[in-house]
Design a protein around this motif. Structure first.
Motif, PDB file in Angstrom:
ATOM      1  N   LEU A   1       0.837  -1.214   0.000  1.00  0.00           N
ATOM      2  CA  LEU A   1       0.000   0.000   0.000  1.00  0.00           C
ATOM      3  C   LEU A   1       0.868   1.258   0.000  1.00  0.00           C
ATOM      4  N   LEU A   2       1.920   1.238   0.788  1.00  0.00           N
ATOM      5  CA  LEU A   2       2.848   2.368   0.815  1.00  0.00           C
ATOM      6  C   LEU A   2       3.508   2.538  -0.551  1.00  0.00           C
ATOM      7  N   THR A   3       3.856   1.414  -1.177  1.00  0.00           N
ATOM      8  CA  THR A   3       4.460   1.455  -2.509  1.00  0.00           C
ATOM      9  C   THR A   3       3.523   2.130  -3.503  1.00  0.00           C
ATOM     10  N   LEU A   4       2.254   1.758  -3.484  1.00  0.00           N
ATOM     11  CA  LEU A   4       1.281   2.365  -4.399  1.00  0.00           C
ATOM     12  C   LEU A   4       1.141   3.867  -4.157  1.00  0.00           C
ATOM     13  N   THR A   5       1.202   4.263  -2.894  1.00  0.00           N
ATOM     14  CA  THR A   5       1.150   5.689  -2.556  1.00  0.00           C
ATOM     15  C   THR A   5       2.359   6.414  -3.141  1.00  0.00           C
ATOM     16  N   PHE A   6       3.524   5.806  -3.018  1.00  0.00           N
ATOM     17  CA  PHE A   6       4.742   6.416  -3.565  1.00  0.00           C
ATOM     18  C   PHE A   6       4.731   6.436  -5.089  1.00  0.00           C
ATOM     19  N   VAL A   7       4.155   5.400  -5.711  1.00  0.00           N
ATOM     20  CA  VAL A   7       4.036   5.392  -7.177  1.00  0.00           C
ATOM     21  C   VAL A   7       3.238   6.610  -7.614  1.00  0.00           C
TER      22      VAL A   7
ATOM     23  N   PHE B   1       7.040   2.932 -10.520  1.00  0.00           N
ATOM     24  CA  PHE B   1       6.717   1.712  -9.784  1.00  0.00           C
ATOM     25  C   PHE B   1       7.987   1.049  -9.252  1.00  0.00           C
ATOM     26  N   ASN B   2       8.970   0.890 -10.113  1.00  0.00           N
ATOM     27  CA  ASN B   2      10.222   0.251  -9.695  1.00  0.00           C
ATOM     28  C   ASN B   2      10.923   1.050  -8.604  1.00  0.00           C
TER      29      ASN B   2
END
Length: 124
Positions: A28-34, A47-48
Motif C-alpha cells: 500500500l505504501l508502494t502504491l502511494t509512492f508510485v 513503480f520500480n
C-alpha cells in the motif's frame, strides 16, 4: 578483563502469515509512492523506484530484528535495482548491485547456519 564477551546474535524466522502482515502495508505504501512519484517527479520508472524505496525500509527493519528472510527481501530488491540501473544505462551501478546479491546470499547462508546452531528455535 581478558574474557571473550562476544554477544550471541539470535537469528529469527517469521511464519508466512507474519510476512504477509508486513508485505501488505508495504505494498500500500508502494502504491502511494508510485502515485506521488508520478505526480511530483519526472521518473519514468515510478513503480520500480517505489518498490525499491518501500521494500528497502521493510528489509532494513527485518534485518535489524535479525530475521533470516530479510536477506531474501534484499535479493529481490537488488534484482529490481539491477533492472532499473540497466534500463538507465548505469551498467557499473547494476554490477555493484549484483555484488550486493552475492553478499546477500552469503549473509543468508551465514545466518541460516547460525540459526541451525541456536539453542532454542525462534520462530515468530
Amino acid at each position: 578483563s581478558g574474557e571473550n564477551t562476544q554477544l550471541e546474535i539470535k537469528i529469527n524466522r517469521l511464519k508466512i502469515h507474519k510476512h504477509l502482515i508486513f508485505i501488505s502495508p508495504t505494498c500500500l505504501l508502494t502504491l502511494t509512492f508510485v502515485k506521488a512519484l508520478s505526480i511530483y517527479t519526472d521518473s519514468n520508472l515510478p513503480f520500480n523506484n517505489a518498490v525499491i524505496f518501500c521494500f528497502s525500509i521493510l528489509g532494513t527493519l527485518l534485518a535489524a530484528e535479525k530475521v533470516l528472510e530479510s536477506w531474501l527481501y534484499w535479493i529481490v530488491i537488488y534484482l529490481v535495482a539491477i533492472y532499473v540501473y540497466t534500463i538507465k544505462g548505469l551498467e557499473l551501478t547494476a554490477l555493484l548491485f549484483a555484488l550486493y546479491i552475492i553478499l546477500s546470499i552469503q549473509g543468508y547462508l551465514v545466518w541460516s547456519q547460525k540459526k541451525q546452531h541456536q539453542k532454542k528455535p525462534a520462530l515468530h
